[in-house]
Design an enzyme around this catalytic site. Structure first.
Site, short mmCIF file in Angstrom:
data_model
loop_
_atom_site.label_atom_id
_atom_site.label_comp_id
_atom_site.label_asym_id
_atom_site.label_seq_id
_atom_site.Cartn_x
_atom_site.Cartn_y
_atom_site.Cartn_z
NE ARG A 1 -3.53 0.39 2.57
CZ ARG A 1 -4.03 0.59 3.72
NH1 ARG A 1 -4.03 -0.34 4.72
NH2 ARG A 1 -4.51 1.78 3.91
CG ASP B 1 -4.33 8.83 1.27
OD1 ASP B 1 -5.27 8.77 0.60
OD2 ASP B 1 -4.44 10.18 1.58
CG HIS C 1 -8.46 6.24 11.05
ND1 HIS C 1 -9.63 5.80 9.97
CD2 HIS C 1 -9.10 6.23 12.15
CE1 HIS C 1 -10.66 5.65 10.45
NE2 HIS C 1 -10.30 6.07 11.80
CB THR D 1 -16.30 8.39 4.48
OG1 THR D 1 -16.39 7.27 5.59
CG2 THR D 1 -17.37 9.40 5.18
CG ASP E 1 -21.77 4.11 -4.52
OD1 ASP E 1 -21.11 3.25 -4.18
OD2 ASP E 1 -22.23 4.49 -5.66
C1 BV8 Z 1 -11.83 2.40 18.53
C2 BV8 Z 1 -6.24 2.61 9.48
C3 BV8 Z 1 -11.94 2.12 20.74
C4 BV8 Z 1 -5.48 1.33 9.03
C5 BV8 Z 1 -8.66 2.06 9.81
C6 BV8 Z 1 -18.50 2.46 17.92
C7 BV8 Z 1 -17.40 2.73 18.58
C8 BV8 Z 1 -16.08 2.45 18.63
C9 BV8 Z 1 -15.65 1.67 17.95
C10 BV8 Z 1 -16.55 0.70 17.19
C11 BV8 Z 1 -18.11 1.17 17.22
N1 BV8 Z 1 -18.40 0.08 16.52
C12 BV8 Z 1 -17.60 -0.77 15.83
C13 BV8 Z 1 -16.48 -0.27 16.38
C14 BV8 Z 1 -15.10 -0.95 16.06
C15 BV8 Z 1 -14.55 -0.47 14.87
C16 BV8 Z 1 -15.28 -0.20 13.79
O1 BV8 Z 1 -15.88 1.11 13.55
N2 BV8 Z 1 -15.74 -1.43 13.03
C17 BV8 Z 1 -16.69 -1.06 11.91
C18 BV8 Z 1 -15.90 -1.94 10.54
C19 BV8 Z 1 -17.99 -1.61 12.02
N3 BV8 Z 1 -13.74 0.85 15.45
C20 BV8 Z 1 -12.40 0.46 15.73
O2 BV8 Z 1 -11.99 -0.46 15.88
C21 BV8 Z 1 -11.76 2.10 15.86
N4 BV8 Z 1 -11.07 1.69 17.45
O3 BV8 Z 1 -13.17 2.60 18.28
O4 BV8 Z 1 -11.07 2.30 19.48
C22 BV8 Z 1 -12.28 0.67 21.06
C23 BV8 Z 1 -11.21 0.13 21.48
C24 BV8 Z 1 -11.32 -1.66 21.75
C25 BV8 Z 1 -12.36 -1.95 21.41
C26 BV8 Z 1 -13.24 -1.27 20.69
C27 BV8 Z 1 -13.19 -0.03 20.68
C28 BV8 Z 1 -10.73 2.10 15.15
C29 BV8 Z 1 -11.04 2.36 13.61
C30 BV8 Z 1 -9.76 2.50 12.77
C31 BV8 Z 1 -9.56 1.41 11.86
N5 BV8 Z 1 -8.33 1.74 11.03
N6 BV8 Z 1 -7.52 2.53 8.81
C32 BV8 Z 1 -5.34 1.38 7.84
O5 BV8 Z 1 -5.75 2.08 6.92
O6 BV8 Z 1 -4.89 0.20 7.19
S1 BV8 Z 1 -10.31 2.13 9.02
C33 BV8 Z 1 -10.26 2.28 7.53
O7 BV8 Z 1 -11.64 2.22 7.24
C34 BV8 Z 1 -9.47 3.40 6.67
O8 BV8 Z 1 -8.98 4.15 7.57
C35 BV8 Z 1 -10.78 3.98 6.19
O9 BV8 Z 1 -10.49 5.49 6.08
C36 BV8 Z 1 -11.80 3.94 7.04
C37 BV8 Z 1 -13.23 4.19 6.55
O10 BV8 Z 1 -13.44 3.74 5.45
P1 BV8 Z 1 -13.69 4.74 4.14
O11 BV8 Z 1 -12.44 5.78 4.28
O12 BV8 Z 1 -14.97 5.07 4.58
O13 BV8 Z 1 -13.52 3.88 2.90
P2 BV8 Z 1 -14.36 2.90 2.25
O14 BV8 Z 1 -13.66 2.28 1.23
O15 BV8 Z 1 -15.23 2.10 3.29
O16 BV8 Z 1 -15.53 3.75 1.33
C38 BV8 Z 1 -15.23 4.53 0.39
C39 BV8 Z 1 -16.38 5.63 0.05
O17 BV8 Z 1 -15.88 6.57 -0.95
C40 BV8 Z 1 -17.46 4.86 -0.19
O18 BV8 Z 1 -18.48 5.27 0.23
C41 BV8 Z 1 -17.33 5.02 -1.94
O19 BV8 Z 1 -18.84 5.11 -2.35
C42 BV8 Z 1 -16.85 6.50 -2.03
N7 BV8 Z 1 -16.01 6.79 -3.21
C43 BV8 Z 1 -15.71 5.79 -4.02
N8 BV8 Z 1 -15.06 6.51 -5.02
C44 BV8 Z 1 -15.45 8.11 -4.75
C45 BV8 Z 1 -15.96 8.01 -3.63
N9 BV8 Z 1 -16.17 9.25 -3.16
C46 BV8 Z 1 -15.91 10.25 -3.72
N10 BV8 Z 1 -15.23 10.16 -4.95
C47 BV8 Z 1 -14.92 9.05 -5.46
N11 BV8 Z 1 -14.19 9.27 -6.57
#
Ligand code: BV8
Ligand code: ZN
Length: 263
Positions: A76, A113, A138, A211, A238
């Protein structure tokens, strides 16, 4: 029955909200970098496509197989190294610089990034004020962090992933280095998170670009603006879980939409 406003009407309402706003928070996700060539996480061809987040972006995965995790991040890192900020990154960077007196703009990104950081440097090059760097909730893929003493260093451009004992180690304590990003199950930096939520709770507009709004706590940031009567404007090709909550939702890509929206 009043017809639903067409895209032009929605865009002109969004422009009016932004022009009138004193305080703006921008939240971006992987979609803002898609047109720069950085793969998104959950879209078609996304980064997670071939793997599940739990497999790679967690401390457990790193403890279980640091070589595999480094292999993914080294790939990456090499992809991102070949990408440049796009017109949406630049328009957002200029927004942060060009605002009228007594206005503020805070850019908060989930992306690791570094492209908003580059765009801030580019935008400030032809302007007086210092670059307006984003809050990177992040972390940053181009930085390394020691898994033992937490010492941060500029990321190594080449990572030898041929065997575990050749993985990079900390010069201070010999601990295994890791990418300086926040993994699932890891807490975000409390100060950064507080600054983001505090600004969002006082914002007149939270502009959300690219996002899927599924990763928390970042996905809750726009809710803080709504809770205090501010407007949430979403830009995404979307529909997302945020769409029904957004004040206005513009169907379009970041490069198609953001420069025109910010004039
Ligand atoms: C935490 C870094 C406390 C690494 C990433 C509630 C509260 C707290 C935590 C949680 C909760 N519920 C669930 C959780 C757990 C978890 C979570 O959220 N899980 C989800 C999947 C359900 N959260 C965590 O673990 C967080 N920690 O809260 O700590 C804690 C401690 C212990 C136990 C519990 C809680 C940490 C979260 C951070 C994880 N790290 N990244 C790496 O990058 O390798 S997250 C990863 O997803 C990326 O950082 C990314 O940025 C992020 C979000 O994804 P998006 O950026 O939205 O990207 P995605 O591909 O999903 O979507 C792209 C969008 O763009 C789409 O909508 C698409 O339509 C659109 N698109 C496409 N093309 C275009 C476009 N838009 C515009 N123009 C275009 N051309
Ligand atoms: Zn160390």
């Amino acid at each position: 029955m009043a017809s639903s406003p067409d895209a032009n009407e929605i865009e002109s309402r969004a422009r009016a909200h932004i022009a009138a706003a004193r305080r703006i928070v921008v939240l971006t996700g992987a979609g803002v970098s898609a047109e720069s060539g950085v793969p998104t996480f959950r879209g078609p061809g996304g980064l997670w496509r071939s793997r599940r987040p739990e497999e790679l972006a967690t401390p457990e995965a790193f403890a279980r197989d640091p070589r595999l995790v480094w292999e993914w991040y080294a790939w990456r890192r090499s992809v991102v190294a070949g990408c440049a900020p796009n017109a949406a990154h630049l328009a957002l960077a200029r927004l942060a610089l060009a605002r009228r007196p007594h206005t503020s703009t805070l850019l908060v990104t989930q992306n690791v990034d570094g492209l908003h950081h580059c765009a801030a440097d580019l935008a400030a090059r032809d302007a007086d004020p210092a670059p307006a760097y984003p809050l990177e909730v992040h972390g940053a893929i181009h930085r390394d962090r020691c898994s033992r003493c937490a010492r941060r260093t500029q990321g190594l451009s080449a990572i030898d992933t041929t065997s575990e004992d050749r993985l990079p180690r900390c010069e201070s304590c010999g601990g295994l280095l890791r990418p300086d990003v926040v993994w699932f199950g890891e807490s975000l930096d409390a100060d950064i998170l507080e600054e983001a939520f505090d600004a969002a709770s006082r914002a007149d507009v939270c502009l959300v670009v690219g996002t899927s709004a599924v990763v928390y706590p970042a996905a809750a940031i726009p809710e803080a603006t709504l809770a205090r009567g501010g407007a949430v404007i979403e830009v995404n090709p979307d529909v997302t879980p945020l769409t029904p909550r957004a004040t206005l939702s513009l169907r379009g890509t970041a490069v198609e939409t953001v420069p025109a929206l910010l004039g």
